[in-house]
Design an enzyme around this catalytic site. Structure first.
Site, short mmCIF file in Angstrom:
data_model
loop_
_atom_site.label_atom_id
_atom_site.label_comp_id
_atom_site.label_asym_id
_atom_site.label_seq_id
_atom_site.Cartn_x
_atom_site.Cartn_y
_atom_site.Cartn_z
CG HIS A 133 -0.51 -67.24 4.45
ND1 HIS A 133 0.69 -67.69 3.91
CD2 HIS A 133 -1.44 -68.15 4.08
CE1 HIS A 133 0.47 -68.82 3.27
NE2 HIS A 133 -0.80 -69.12 3.35
CB CYS A 187 3.18 -73.62 1.96
SG CYS A 187 1.53 -74.35 1.84
CB ILE A 244 2.86 -69.99 -5.66
CG1 ILE A 244 4.10 -69.57 -4.85
CG2 ILE A 244 2.50 -71.42 -5.32
CD1 ILE A 244 5.38 -70.27 -5.27
CD GLU A 247 6.97 -70.38 5.47
OE1 GLU A 247 7.29 -69.29 5.96
OE2 GLU A 247 7.35 -71.46 5.92
CD GLU A 277 -23.13 -67.61 10.22
OE1 GLU A 277 -24.27 -68.00 10.49
OE2 GLU A 277 -22.16 -68.39 10.09
#
Length: 771
Positions: free
Chosen positions: A706, A655, A443, A677, A16
């Protein structure tokens, strides 16, 4: 004897919180709706733990995004670039999410804070940023609010805080010339103020998480632990402090932990049961010991016989009043509730061997009851049933495959090495692939849109035929190839539209794995993963990816990478069987991946990426334990990638890894190209590759996938110019820092176009860069 819990999953049993956060970020709901979802989750979690009859249940273990970021906001450790958002406390969540995700609007462009792995888990935390003039203030009273919220509902909770030393040690100095531990004298008064507010609100116990006590500590940190906790005790002489350690044993820090003026010390007896004897021999009254005997990191039922022996030993030495029973760590790392697995997706035979967060609460209480029965426990139905399940699992024919075991036993040194060294391979591959300087690629994954997710759902529910499903996937793949060609990428990917998750997808095609419907755990923010469960010996019945890679390659003259997940990452991001060494399971997975690599090569795929983002994550917490792990982890990768010809280019991706201290082992993996990364850390990670003179090719990620923020071409060029200073230009690739499945198409296209422009700019100015 008290029972307690260190923390409970905060995503909600049906995710949720994930959906509410994403709706809030997209403007579909307002903050009131989001806060109501969060409140309902907290209320449900407290109720479940109360119904489990635990003596101490936690508060402030809830987080909208990350508990370390929560602590940064509480302490006012807000990087200066966000000061424009700090003035309006009624919009605190917007500041919070900006720190986590960045923000990009017409009048505002802020980069996100750095993110990295939480010790050796797949959970990511937001790294605190510290400067020499860093100040702290009691900025957000979240821990107090949530304690009061629970109290109003009738639950007297144990507030959970990250301990002050662990908080500092988790952070990063953003400028030279100072040590983050120098900040303790500015930080501690704010902690004392926070604790004072909790005490005033009625908190009797406070849990201070100090997992760095299970790490190698420098002398100064040891001295500060003693001073800091003495000051807390002087300020609050009647406060009951439960200090928690987890993920490893205390070892040389044992005497330090036992010397601190705390009421109870929590230890992880799943990771290191041997530490109990030393602790019992040295602990002084009146300190209690909290025994972490229920595994908070894995999903197998507790072996009551083993746990009761540890509990009995502690009771005999300390007495019942000084013994506490708990999970080994927060239950954040396991799924919410096994009861939700209601259908045949999880075979009943295997389901009876499993325990999720809610069930682990029951295990804690049952262990406390059985411990009190002492010698009569073996006649108790609960104990008898537990031992029946443990024995049934040991004897099950589902677990063992003698052919797989024999194949692992037959491995020889030549199975772990490529035919030629990198220098030879590089020349052959350059001739074959004919790529430009600073070749561009991604990637692997492209946006997993609602339409794609719905397509997979319809196929799983048999609402469409397999032919209809594959036709839609072909259409999506073809569009992705055409889009990449139009943008101008040099090495393409097929987009992975058929894949739900980079580990789950492969596990579903390998023997020895089972899956859940609702076994979600948080990876970072709203990103949740559903780890497979490795219950038995692993093998590959048939090819897994060849069909889609070959189809994508048939659509273009450009190189299309085959995309696989590496054996260490599949191991790390699964719930792994605990009845054999992890390295044995990893070698079984590696052989399955090696079979797939060979089939991809035979199908004409000239570049194959075997992702290993989790390889550093698996490092033991203590440096002295690294060697054995790195040896078998690197060998497993090489086993999965060494059976191809020199002309086949092997890529890997990692990463959120600090590579400085393991760079030699990264080089020993011998991948032709590694992508990593680097964007959030502003290319800091490349220092290790430059100092070591990393011999192979490397693609430092030039933008952070991200965050929804789209970087400019100039930012990417600037990052690559930093890279050229430490890595020769002819060994550099240009790529995002991770897969793009969580992004949307407009921002993906815009970012990739800027990235290709950046590569073209670099090619034009390469002579100046090299000079």
């Amino acid at each position: 004897m008290q029972t307690h819990n260190l923390g409970y999953p905060r995503i909600g049993s049906q995710r949720e919180l994930k959906f509410a956060c994403e709706q809030y970020w997209s403007g579909k709901i307002d903050v009131t709706v989001l806060q109501k979802v969060a409140s309902d989750i907290r209320k449900r979690n407290w109720r479940l733990q109360s119904e489990a009859d635990l003596d101490l249940i936690p508060s402030n273990d809830f987080s909208y995004y990350d508990q370390v970021l929560d602590m940064s906001l509480v302490l006012g450790a807000i990087p200066k670039r966000y000061e424009v958002l700090t003035g309006q406390k009624e919009q605190l969540l917007d500041l919070y999410f900006a720190m986590a995700r960045g923000v990009q609007k017409e009048d505002l462009d802020l980069t996100a804070m750095e993110m990295t792995k939480w010790f050796d888990t797949n959970y990511h935390y937001i790294v605190p940023e510290f400067t020499a003039d860093q100040t702290f203030e009691f900025f957000d009273d979240k821990p107090v609010r949530e304690f009061k919220e629970a109290l109003e509902l009738g639950y007297s909770t144990k507030p959970v805080l990250i301990g002050p030393l662990t908080y500092l040690l988790l952070g990063k100095e953003k400028e030279d010339g100072f040590d983050k531990l120098d900040l303790i004298d500015r930080l501690l008064p704010v902690y004392l103020e926070l604790i004072g507010n909790l005490v005033e609100a009625g908190a009797e116990w406070i849990q201070l998480d100090e997992p760095f006590l299970a790490m190698d500590l420098e002398t100064r940190a040891v001295e500060l632990y003693q001073r800091v906790y003495q000051e807390i005790r002087v300020q609050y002489p009647d406060l009951k402090i439960l200090m928690t350690t987890y993920f490893e044993g205390l070892r040389e820090n044992l005497s330090l932990a036992l010397s601190l003026p705390i009421c109870a010390l929590h230890i992880d007896l799943v990771r290191d049961p041997s530490q109990l004897d030393d602790i019992l021999d040295n602990v002084k009254s009146p300190m209690s010991i909290s025994l972490g005997v229920v595994d908070g990191r894995n999903v197998w039922i507790n072996n009551y016989d083993n746990s009761l022996k540890l509990i009995g030993k502690a009771i005999e030495k300390l007495g019942e009043d000084r013994v506490m029973i708990a999970p080994s760590c927060s239950l954040l790392h396991v799924p919410c509730d096994l009861q939700l697995e209601y259908d045949a997706a999880l075979p009943p035979t295997i389901k009876q061997w499993l325990s999720f967060a809610r069930q682990k609460l029951g295990e804690i209480k049952e262990l406390a009851v059985l411990a009190e029965l002492d010698s009569n426990r073996k006649e108790d139905p609960t104990y008898i049933e537990n031992q029946r399940r443990i024995e049934a699992r040991k004897r099950s024919e589902l677990i063992h495959d003698e052919n797989v075991k024999a194949r692992v036993s037959a491995l020889r040194p030549e199975n772990f090495s490529r035919m030629s060294g990198f220098g030879t391979r590089q020349q052959i591959q350059k001739s074959r692939l004919n790529l430009p300087l600073f070749p561009t690629t991604t990637i692997g994954s492209f946006p997993q849109t609602v339409d794609i997710r719905q397509l997979r759902l319809k196929h799983r529910r048999a609402e469409i035929t397999n032919d209809q499903y594959e036709l839609e996937l072909q259409t999506a793949t073809k569009k992705a190839i055409q889009l990449q060609e139009a943008i101008g990428l040099d090495v393409l990917v097929h987009g992975e539209f058929e894949r739900n998750d980079m580990v789950e997808y492969f596990g579903q095609q390998l023997d020895g794995f089972v899956f859940t419907r609702f076994g979600w755990v948080q990876s970072y923010g709203s990103r949740c993963v559903k780890p497979p469960i490795i219950f038995g010996d692993v093998k590959r019945p048939k090819p897994m990816t060849v069909k889609w890679s070959a189809y994508a390659q048939s659509l273009t003259e450009k190189v299309v990478k085959g995309m696989l997940t590496g054996p260490v990452t599949i191991l790390q991001w699964s719930f792994v069987r605990d009845d054999q060494p992890r390295k044995d399971t990893c070698n079984q997975i590696a052989l399955a991946i090696a079979d797939e690599v060979k089939d991809l090569e035979s199908a004409g795929i000239s570049a194959i990426q075997v992702d290993e983002p989790a390889i550093r994550e698996g490092l033991p917490l203590r440096r002295g334990d690294w060697s054995d792990y790195l040896d078998w982890a690197v060998r497993a990768f090489r086993l999965s990638t060494s059976n191809v010809k020199d002309k086949t280019q092997i890529h890997t991706h990692m990463c959120y890894s600090e590579f400085n201290d393991i760079i030699e082992h990264i080089a020993a993996m011998d991948a032709d190209v590694i992508t990593i990364e680097c964007s959030r850390s502003q290319m800091e990670l490349l220092d290790a590759f430059g100092k070591f003179n990393y011999p192979n090719e490397i693609g430092p990620g030039v933008y952070d996938i991200h965050s929804p923020r789209v970087p400019t071409r100039e930012e990417m060029v600037d990052l690559m110019e930093k890279a050229v200073r430490v890595i020769p230009a002819d060994r550099l690739w240009v790529n995002p820092d991770c897969g793009l499945k969580t992004r949307n198409w407009p921002e993906t296209i815009k970012a990739l176009e800027a990235m290709v422009d950046a590569a073209q700019t670099l090619r034009q100015s390469v002579s100046e860069l090299v000079d």
